[in-house]
Design an enzyme around this catalytic site. Structure first.
Site, PDB file in Angstrom:
ATOM      1  N   CYS A  14       3.076   9.141  13.300  1.00 33.03           N
ATOM      2  CA  CYS A  14       3.368  10.045  14.407  1.00 33.03           C
ATOM      3  C   CYS A  14       2.887   9.396  15.697  1.00 33.03           C
ATOM      4  CB  CYS A  14       2.651  11.374  14.199  1.00 33.03           C
ATOM      5  SG  CYS A  14       3.066  12.575  15.452  1.00 33.03           S
ATOM      6  N   THR A  67     -26.558 -10.086   8.670  1.00 30.06           N
ATOM      7  CA  THR A  67     -27.438  -9.705   7.558  1.00 30.06           C
ATOM      8  C   THR A  67     -26.634  -8.944   6.509  1.00 30.06           C
ATOM      9  OG1 THR A  67     -29.298  -9.585   9.066  1.00 30.06           O
ATOM     10  CG2 THR A  67     -29.558  -8.446   6.963  1.00 30.06           C
ATOM     11  N   SER A 108     -11.005  -4.905  -0.811  1.00 28.20           N
ATOM     12  CA  SER A 108     -11.776  -3.892  -0.097  1.00 28.20           C
ATOM     13  C   SER A 108     -12.384  -2.913  -1.088  1.00 28.20           C
ATOM     14  CB  SER A 108     -10.837  -3.149   0.861  1.00 28.20           C
ATOM     15  OG  SER A 108     -11.521  -2.083   1.468  1.00 28.20           O
ATOM     16  N   ASN A 150       0.802  -1.210   0.000  1.00 27.48           N
ATOM     17  CA  ASN A 150       0.000   0.000   0.000  1.00 27.48           C
ATOM     18  C   ASN A 150       0.844   1.272   0.000  1.00 27.48           C
ATOM     19  OD1 ASN A 150       0.208  -1.568   2.567  1.00 27.48           O
ATOM     20  ND2 ASN A 150      -0.282   0.410   3.482  1.00 27.48           N
TER      21      ASN A 150
END
Ligand code: PLP
Length: 394
Positions: A324, A236, A198, A150
């Site tokens: 950070c 669901t 995703s 990523n």
């Protein structure tokens, strides 16, 4: 103010076509697909259609697709299922550069008695396949290696990796959250047993993901509940978001051939401009195969967070490779694993394009960033520190 969004590996804009597809399932077609009445019909059919659209993009069979809530859930479900279905195997092989969804889980599992091998990478983010081969034992329940990183966009030789894993008879999972929609993937011809994806990385909303589970793979559900998803994931179905994911996959398939070269061209031009106009800059994984949309670049003696802040003031949204934590700016685990020198790693910035970027975004970014780096270097405490200690060492 002009705005330029180049943080598409973090999340993407919802495509208008996707929004149009999902809205009717928030309004009129709100039925539960498991109900036994007429309100279930549309949602049931829509979920089936979305499953086909996702499967088609991946070269899978619709029965091999399970909807989840996000990429992180998909990753967690894949690894936990491997341990549940093979209770006598307590070893996992993964890498040092995985997303937190895999790394964090593996570290937690380590505390609970699992053994985990974290494979290292070289300066270009590449794995040593010999190390992988040697790491797999008869105790290994699963090998989990990301398709593409990523942060740097570095793409792993996933089929070569898969052949090694399968030659040892071990389950192979790949976190393909950043790869799906950006690279052609054909799971029918693949060694991958389980794959995570995703929605929000490919112009669907946040909060929807999917798993590919190769037919015949033993599976233990992560979310235990009703019989949804053929007992592989309780809860669901989130029908509007499932519809959105399906439509986003359909669009990704239609656009891939044009988007990838267009984004690569913008990325390459940005890379070239920045390397030429900013001295002491270096690309992370510049010699490795990378996602066409991603540029991870470091500028020596400046802090990534300061760059981002100033870029943001000019309307440019990018991200940095630092985290950070409690006031100390630590370079990311990915750049550390790649051995990027400290003075560079702190000044890393990631630009990630999508189909909605325009060619002149590259000019705007370059013209904004060049003076920012110059200004930051003039006031850089890093530079003073490094120069002082270098002077002392002489
Ligand atoms: N894996 C990778 C490689 C990612 O980049 C991300 C998100 O950034 C995830 C997993 C997690 O996905 P999600 O945000 O859908 O949980």
């Amino acid at each position: 103010m002009r705005t330029v969004y180049v943080d598409n590996n973090a999340t993407t804009a919802v495509a208008p076509e996707v929004l149009d597809a999902m809205v009717p399932f928030l309004k009129e077609h709100y039925g539960n697909p498991s109900s036994m009445h007429l309100f279930a019909v549309e949602p049931q059919e829509a979920v089936a259609r979305a499953r086909e659209q996702v499967a088609h993009l991946l070269g899978a069979d619709p029965s091999e697709i399970v909807f989840t809530s996000c990429g992180s859930e998909s990753d967690n479900a894949a690894i936990r299922s491997a341990l549940e279905t093979q209770p006598f195997k307590r070893h996992i092989v993964t890498t040092k550069v995985e997303h937190a969804a895999v790394l964090g889980l593996c570290k937690q599992l380590q505390l609970n008695g699992c053994q985990v091998t974290f494979l290292s990478v070289d300066g270009e983010g590449r794995l040593d396949l010999k190390e992988l081969e040697e790491a797999i034992t008869d105790q290994t329940a699963i090998v989990s290696i990301m398709y593409a990183n990523n942060e740097t966009g570095i793409v792993n030789p996933i089929e070569e990796i898969g052949r090694i894993v399968k030659s040892k008879g071990v389950l192979f999972h790949s976190d393909a959250v950043q790869a799906v929609g950006k690279l052609p993937i054909d799971l029918a011809e693949s060694t991958i047993d389980v794959l995570s994806m995703s929605g929000h990385k490919l112009h669907a909303p946040k909060g929807i993901g999917a798993l590919y589970i190769r037919r015949g793979t033993r599976w233990s559900p992560f979310l235990v509940g009703g019989h949804q998803e053929h007992g592989r994931r309780g809860g669901t179905e989130n029908v509007p978001y499932i519809v959105a994911l399906g439509r986003a996959c359909e669009l990704a398939e239609q656009h891939l051939g044009a988007d990838a070269p267009r984004e690569r061209k913008m990325r390459d031009r940005l890379e070239k401009e920045l390397l030429t106009r900013i001295p002491d800059s270096r690309v992370n994984g510049g010699w490795a195969e990378r996602l066409p949309n991603t540029l991870s670049i470091c500028f020596e003696f400046v802090e990534g967070e300061a760059i981002l802040l100033l870029l943001s003031q000019s309307g440019i949204a990018a991200s940095s490779g630092s985290a950070c934590t409690s006031g100390s700016l630590e370079p990311s685990h990915v750049l550390r694993a790649m051995g990027v020198p400290f003075t560079y790693a702190h000044g890393s910035v990631r630009f990630s394009f999508s189909r909605y970027n325009q060619d002149d975004d590259v000019d705007y970014i370059t013209d904004t960033l060049v003076p920012i780096i110059k200004r930051l270097r003039e006031i850089s405490p890093f530079k003073r520190q490094v120069n002082t200690s270098a002077a002392r060492a002489k």
